[in-house]
Design a protein around this motif. Structure first.
Motif, short mmCIF file in Angstrom:
data_model
loop_
_atom_site.label_atom_id
_atom_site.label_comp_id
_atom_site.label_asym_id
_atom_site.label_seq_id
_atom_site.Cartn_x
_atom_site.Cartn_y
_atom_site.Cartn_z
N THR A 145 52.65 -10.09 20.46
CA THR A 145 52.56 -8.69 20.04
C THR A 145 53.43 -7.79 20.90
O THR A 145 54.20 -6.98 20.40
CB THR A 145 51.09 -8.21 20.07
N SER A 146 53.30 -7.91 22.23
CA SER A 146 54.13 -7.05 23.08
C SER A 146 55.59 -7.41 22.98
O SER A 146 56.45 -6.53 23.03
CB SER A 146 53.69 -7.03 24.53
N VAL A 157 51.59 -3.58 15.10
CA VAL A 157 52.99 -3.32 15.45
C VAL A 157 53.82 -3.11 14.20
O VAL A 157 54.67 -2.23 14.14
CB VAL A 157 53.56 -4.46 16.34
N GLU A 160 56.79 -5.69 19.88
CA GLU A 160 56.90 -4.24 20.08
C GLU A 160 58.12 -3.89 20.93
O GLU A 160 58.86 -2.95 20.61
CB GLU A 160 55.64 -3.67 20.73
N LYS A 178 53.03 0.36 12.95
CA LYS A 178 53.55 1.38 13.87
C LYS A 178 55.04 1.62 13.66
O LYS A 178 55.50 2.75 13.70
CB LYS A 178 53.28 0.95 15.32
N TYR A 179 55.80 0.55 13.45
CA TYR A 179 57.26 0.68 13.33
C TYR A 179 57.76 0.64 11.89
O TYR A 179 58.96 0.74 11.66
CB TYR A 179 57.95 -0.41 14.16
N LYS A 228 61.11 -1.57 19.59
CA LYS A 228 61.45 -0.36 20.34
C LYS A 228 62.96 -0.26 20.54
O LYS A 228 63.53 0.82 20.48
CB LYS A 228 60.76 -0.39 21.69
#
Length: 164
Positions: free
Chosen positions: A69-70, A112, A73, A115-116, A77
């Motif tokens: 997940t990170s 995620v 992200e 969000k994006y 980003k």
């Protein structure tokens, strides 16, 4: 069980758009590396065979499935991909750790993506044992990496279609 008798990675019944104009990030867990390497190989080859250019596919390893997940992200980003494919493998053990990891990763990948507003694909095996993971990473039930790549292509194409 429906998967006992078939290859789950058979896409002969569907139309797959060209991946030629899209950029993909693949975030792959290093934990259970024999399995995740096979998933990565499947995803990469499927993207290439459907028109993606080698230079349009970036691969980023992360320590384990929880970190997918990170990793996704961080990649989104940066903003240089149309979709992220998350590949991992969590095999049931003797504790509830399996449940927490699987739930966190599934929710995280979905969050995620929302969000994006970009496709983030859940290509994570959640199996009861190693044999099931082998069977789904290039074995008798196909390769979940192939399935994740096809899903990424289709979702990017859908997003592009809806933006027109």
């Amino acid at each position: 069980m429906a998967s006992q008798l078939k290859n789950l990675s058979d896409f002969s019944h569907t139309t797959i758009p060209s991946a030629a104009n899209y950029r993909f990030g693949i975030v792959v867990a290093e934990w259970n590396a024999a399995i995740t390497s096979a998933l990565l190989q499947g995803a990469y080859q499927t993207l290439i065979s459907n028109g993606a250019k080698e230079e349009s596919i970036k691969i980023y390893p992360v320590p384990g499935s929880f970190e997918l997940t990170s990793g996704a992200e961080l990649l989104l980003k940066k903003g240089n991909v149309d979709a992220v494919i998350c590949l991992g493998c969590v095999i049931q053990g003797e504790t509830r750790h399996f449940d927490f990891i699987c739930n966190a990763v599934a929710n995280g990948v979905s969050n995620v993506s929302i969000k994006y507003s970009k496709p983030v694909i859940f290509g994570v095996l959640t199996t009861d044992n190693l044999q099931q993971a082998i069977d789904r990473s290039g074995g008798k039930h196909g390769n979940k990496g192939d399935e994740a790549a096809i899903t990424a292509i289709k979702m990017v194409d859908l997003a592009e279609t809806l933006m027109q």
